[in-house]
Design a protein around this motif. Structure first.
Motif: not given
Length: 179
Positions: A174-179
């Motif tokens: 899964p794509p890395p979470p964006t904050s």
């Protein structure tokens, strides 16, 4: 004194520099190039006669032996020697019964835009179908060659490796979470 100097410089500019700017001279030929000898008036006349005859022949749809005798002499020599195959005879029959693309275009161009448009469309469609057939043939042979290579490598290793589509594949992370 100054007037004379200005006139001389202006004269030199017009005589040398302006001529070179308006009509630049080309580079000299390399040393290995041999210059052709000048043609005699008789040679020029023969060339002019042949060129006008061929130009007149180009306006005729069916160019026969009376307009291009040299071409038909070569074909007659080939027929006399008897060294032609059946495919050569088929090519001759096809050439004589069906006009070439250039002849077809020349006739269509003389007829104007109404006749030229279908002729050009026919040429483009022929080229497109030839291109698609060539691409299909290329893809098929490429796939066959690739399949053969994969079979050879599989046989050489002794164990079967999973190919694309043979077994389940791991889903991408899964794509890395964006904050």
């Amino acid at each position: 004194m100054k007037f004379r100097v200005v006139c001389r410089k202006l004269y030199d500019y017009v005589r040398y520099d302006l001529k070179e700017i308006a009509f630049p001279s080309s580079l000299p030929d390399p040393p290995h190039i041999k210059k052709r000898p000048k043609l005699t008036w008789n040679d020029r006349w023969c060339i002019l006669k042949e060129a006008t005859r061929l130009y007149g022949a180009s306006w005729v749809r069916n160019i026969g032996p009376d307009l291009r005798p040299n071409d038909y002499k070569k074909e007659a020599e080939d027929d006399d020697s008897g060294s032609e195959s059946a495919s050569g005879n088929e090519k001759k029959v096809k050439r004589s019964s069906e006009p070439s693309v250039l002849e077809d275009l020349a006739v269509a161009a003389r007829g104007g835009a109404e006749t030229l448009k279908p002729a050009l469309r026919r040429i483009y469609m022929t080229r497109a179908s030839t291109y698609t057939n060539a691409m299909k043939n290329f893809v098929e042979t490429y796939q066959e060659g690739l399949k053969d290579q994969l079979e050879k490598t599989d046989d050489g290793e002794g164990r079967k490796q999973p190919h694309q589509g043979d077994g389940p594949t791991k889903p991408p992370p899964p794509p890395p979470p964006t904050s």
